[in-house]
Design a protein around this motif. Structure first.
Motif, PDB file in Angstrom:
ATOM      1  N   UNK A 360      -5.120  -9.300  -8.405  1.00  0.00           N
ATOM      2  CA  UNK A 360      -5.135  -8.337  -7.702  1.00  0.00           C
ATOM      3  C   UNK A 360      -3.844  -8.604  -5.710  1.00  0.00           C
ATOM      4  N   UNK A 361      -2.879  -7.952  -5.741  1.00  0.00           N
ATOM      5  CA  UNK A 361      -2.094  -7.797  -4.884  1.00  0.00           C
ATOM      6  C   UNK A 361      -2.312  -7.011  -3.957  1.00  0.00           C
ATOM      7  N   UNK A 362      -2.071  -6.563  -3.274  1.00  0.00           N
ATOM      8  CA  UNK A 362      -1.660  -5.696  -1.886  1.00  0.00           C
ATOM      9  C   UNK A 362      -1.030  -5.948  -1.213  1.00  0.00           C
ATOM     10  N   UNK A 363       0.117  -5.195  -0.719  1.00  0.00           N
ATOM     11  CA  UNK A 363       1.048  -4.681   0.076  1.00  0.00           C
ATOM     12  C   UNK A 363      -0.247  -3.669   1.298  1.00  0.00           C
ATOM     13  N   UNK A 364      -0.546  -4.311   2.430  1.00  0.00           N
ATOM     14  CA  UNK A 364      -1.014  -4.003   3.225  1.00  0.00           C
ATOM     15  C   UNK A 364       0.437  -2.781   4.640  1.00  0.00           C
ATOM     16  N   UNK A 365      -0.116  -1.244   4.167  1.00  0.00           N
ATOM     17  CA  UNK A 365       0.603  -0.295   5.007  1.00  0.00           C
ATOM     18  C   UNK A 365       0.743  -0.788   6.519  1.00  0.00           C
ATOM     19  N   UNK A 366       1.850  -0.872   7.410  1.00  0.00           N
ATOM     20  CA  UNK A 366       2.085  -1.285   9.155  1.00  0.00           C
ATOM     21  C   UNK A 366       2.367  -2.346   8.750  1.00  0.00           C
ATOM     22  N   UNK A 367       2.112  -3.550   8.288  1.00  0.00           N
ATOM     23  CA  UNK A 367       2.074  -4.686   8.629  1.00  0.00           C
ATOM     24  C   UNK A 367       3.193  -5.492   7.551  1.00  0.00           C
ATOM     25  N   UNK A 368       2.825  -6.744   7.926  1.00  0.00           N
ATOM     26  CA  UNK A 368       3.495  -8.095   6.692  1.00  0.00           C
ATOM     27  C   UNK A 368       2.375  -8.499   5.729  1.00  0.00           C
ATOM     28  N   UNK A 369       1.659  -7.906   6.401  1.00  0.00           N
ATOM     29  CA  UNK A 369      -0.266  -8.864   5.335  1.00  0.00           C
ATOM     30  C   UNK A 369       0.500  -8.485   3.996  1.00  0.00           C
ATOM     31  N   UNK A 447      -2.374   5.297  -0.708  1.00  0.00           N
ATOM     32  CA  UNK A 447      -1.455   5.033   0.479  1.00  0.00           C
ATOM     33  C   UNK A 447      -2.259   6.701   0.765  1.00  0.00           C
ATOM     34  N   UNK A 448      -3.027   7.182   0.303  1.00  0.00           N
ATOM     35  CA  UNK A 448      -3.811   8.541   1.481  1.00  0.00           C
ATOM     36  C   UNK A 448      -3.724   8.433   2.040  1.00  0.00           C
ATOM     37  N   UNK A 449      -5.277   7.814   2.271  1.00  0.00           N
ATOM     38  CA  UNK A 449      -5.817   7.364   3.678  1.00  0.00           C
ATOM     39  C   UNK A 449      -6.001   5.755   3.691  1.00  0.00           C
ATOM     40  N   UNK A 450      -7.274   4.985   4.152  1.00  0.00           N
ATOM     41  CA  UNK A 450      -7.127   4.299   5.009  1.00  0.00           C
ATOM     42  C   UNK A 450      -8.865   3.683   4.436  1.00  0.00           C
ATOM     43  N   UNK A 451      -9.084   3.440   3.970  1.00  0.00           N
ATOM     44  CA  UNK A 451     -10.123   2.979   2.874  1.00  0.00           C
ATOM     45  C   UNK A 451      -9.998   1.559   1.890  1.00  0.00           C
ATOM     46  N   UNK A 452      -9.488   0.873   2.766  1.00  0.00           N
ATOM     47  CA  UNK A 452      -9.279  -0.598   1.900  1.00  0.00           C
ATOM     48  C   UNK A 452      -9.546  -1.550   2.615  1.00  0.00           C
ATOM     49  N   UNK A 472      -7.817  -0.253   6.417  1.00  0.00           N
ATOM     50  CA  UNK A 472      -6.501   0.165   6.095  1.00  0.00           C
ATOM     51  C   UNK A 472      -5.883   0.926   4.506  1.00  0.00           C
ATOM     52  N   UNK A 473      -4.937   1.005   4.553  1.00  0.00           N
ATOM     53  CA  UNK A 473      -4.323   1.676   3.869  1.00  0.00           C
ATOM     54  C   UNK A 473      -3.369   0.471   3.431  1.00  0.00           C
ATOM     55  N   UNK A 474      -2.324   1.201   2.325  1.00  0.00           N
ATOM     56  CA  UNK A 474      -1.644   0.325   1.732  1.00  0.00           C
ATOM     57  C   UNK A 474      -0.313   1.114   0.979  1.00  0.00           C
ATOM     58  N   UNK A 475       0.949   0.277   0.681  1.00  0.00           N
ATOM     59  CA  UNK A 475       1.877   1.131   0.641  1.00  0.00           C
ATOM     60  C   UNK A 475       2.220   0.433  -1.366  1.00  0.00           C
TER      61      UNK A 475
END
Length: 487
Positions: A360-369, A447-452, A472-475
């Motif tokens: 499972x791969x996640x791109x974090x919203x607002x960072x390069x993570x 993508x709609x809330x900071x649930x991760x 955090x949220x994801x994109x």
């Protein structure tokens, strides 16, 4: 003279499907989460499967017949319906695995024309993918009786040269009887074929003792009955004396008495005729695989690079020396992408159910993570309660990217709480769960809330994978199934 207006007819029938009026059939798919409306007259005249189903279903109080196909995805079934009504499908941007799954679904619904077209398409244009996923393909089609003859021939042409691809696979004993051992050109020692069919036959009956010395006459008779379609195809008269004594003799009771007598006579007096049929030796072939049909190279992922894939592969195999781009031993097959399949947590459980060895791969919203986790076990969407799965081989990670200077690997330290399977009641909000890292959304959209969330205290895994603690949220996110390359 005849005039053809098939394009207009197809368009009108598709409009009938999309209209939603006057339907009298509902088909529920994806564990009843999705449903489609249709018309019984169209279904039964286009598919013998639906004809039988509709004849056996009583309509409800609204005169609607409901068909439940829980294991079929909505995406696949939508294409099936488009074909049934309009006779046209668009595969331009479809992944090869999607085409393969569509072929299996078409066969299940007895759409012979579509099944044959897709089977031919895969063989003629997707040969490289078929060979890369060879073991998966072989096991999924050879447990079907008369289906996919062209694909079976394609696979057998490879297996005769490299039979250990099948015989040494973990699920070899789960196969039904195969015509493979009948091949005169099977490239394997005869005594090894004997060993494999004995192994297969014993696996079909769990009541047989593990120690051959403890077997009764009835045990041997059971094995003989199980192997009755296989035993006539062994080249007994081309085995050496040692092979007969060490391998055949302990199981001689499964052979006909005349055959065993003839085998012994042939060893002592090879020139004397025997009553049993002597099959010719298997032909030795040039062990060169057919040339690959190269497909246009597609980007591995919208989130990670090939270098990241090599790094993840290194972690899976626990290697001290990192894999390079030229020796990655795994194929990363995309099974879910948020921007393609949606960000609802339930979508994860519907698509990934039953899949083992996934990343499972996640791109974090607002960072390069880029963060993620590896699960060697199969995800399961059928649980009544939330349950932990135990494994020593899972890990979570953060990958070097942008301003992130170094990758972080965090292996599980509490194997009994490595992976969480969400209960059915929690799957609308909760996604994949890796002990210290999980995906969650009260709005049913990651993508709609900071649930991760990633823990900062490293409770279940060795170390934290984020420098920033909290929710955090994801994109975007992706799930890949990992296959070891076989060819």
């Amino acid at each position: 003279m005849s005039l053809n207006f098939f394009d207009k007819l197809s368009q009108d029938l598709i409009e009938l499907l999309n209209d939603g009026d006057d339907y009298n059939v509902i088909i529920e798919v994806e564990n009843k989460e999705k449903s489609f409306t249709a018309h019984s007259n169209v279904l039964k005249f286009r598919s013998s499967y639906f004809r039988r189903e509709l004849e056996n279903i009583q309509p409800n109080e609204n005169n609607i017949k409901i068909i439940i196909k829980s294991s079929i995805s909505a995406q696949i079934f939508n294409v099936i319906l488009q074909y049934i009504y309009g006779g046209i499908i668009d595969l331009k941007n479809c992944e090869t695995r999607f085409i393969y799954d569509l072929m299996l679904a078409a066969d299940e619904f007895e759409l012979e024309e579509l099944t044959n077209k897709l089977e031919t398409l895969l063989i003629e244009t997707k040969g490289s993918w078929l060979r890369t996923h060879f073991s998966f393909i072989y096991h999924s089609i050879f447990n079907r009786h008369d289906d996919f003859k062209k694909l079976k021939n394609f696979c057998n042409d490879i297996v005769v040269k490299y039979p250990n691809l099948i015989f040494d696979s973990d699920d070899f004993t789960s196969l039904k009887e195969s015509a493979l051992i009948k091949r005169n050109d099977l490239q394997i020692k005869e005594v090894e074929i004997w060993d494999y069919i004995i192994k297969w036959g014993i696996a079909q009956t769990s009541t047989l003792p593990t120690n051959l010395d403890d077997w009764t006459k009835e045990n041997f008779l059971t094995l003989k009955t199980t192997l009755q379609q296989c035993l006539p195809h062994i080249r007994y008269f081309h085995l050496s004396n040692i092979e007969v004594v060490d391998k055949i003799e302990p199981c001689r009771k499964i052979l006909d008495k005349q055959l065993w007598k003839d085998i012994n006579q042939h060893l002592l007096i090879p020139d004397r005729p025997v009553k049993s049929i002597i099959l010719p030796p298997r032909t030795i072939l040039d062990r060169e695989l057919p040339p690959r049909i190269e497909e246009p190279r597609k980007s591995l992922s919208d989130i990670i690079s090939e270098e990241h894939a090599a790094e993840i592969s290194t972690w899976i195999d626990r290697r001290e020396t990192a894999y390079t781009l030229t020796n990655i031993p795994y194929e990363f097959e995309l099974i879910l992408r948020g921007t393609r399949d949606g960000f609802a947590p339930q979508t994860f459980w519907d698509i990934c159910h039953g899949h083992a060895c996934t990343v499972v791969l996640v791109k974090v919203k607002g960072t390069d993570e880029i963060i993620g986790g590896y699960n060697p076990l199969a995800w399961d969407n059928s649980n009544i309660d939330d349950e932990w799965m135990e494994t020593k081989d899972s890990f979570i990670f953060s990958l070097k990217d942008g301003n992130i200077q170094n990758s972080i690997l965090s292996r599980v330290k509490k194997p009994d709480s490595a992976i969480g399977n969400r209960s059915k009641s929690h799957q609308k909000e909760g996604g994949p769960y890796f002990g210290d890292f999980w995906m969650y959304s009260e709005k049913s959209d990651f993508t709609l809330d900071n649930g991760c969330y990633c823990r900062s205290d490293s409770c279940y895994y060795e170390k934290t994978i984020r420098s920033l603690s909290g929710w955090f949220s994801i994109i975007n996110y992706e799930v890949f199934k990992i296959f070891r390359k076989t060819i």
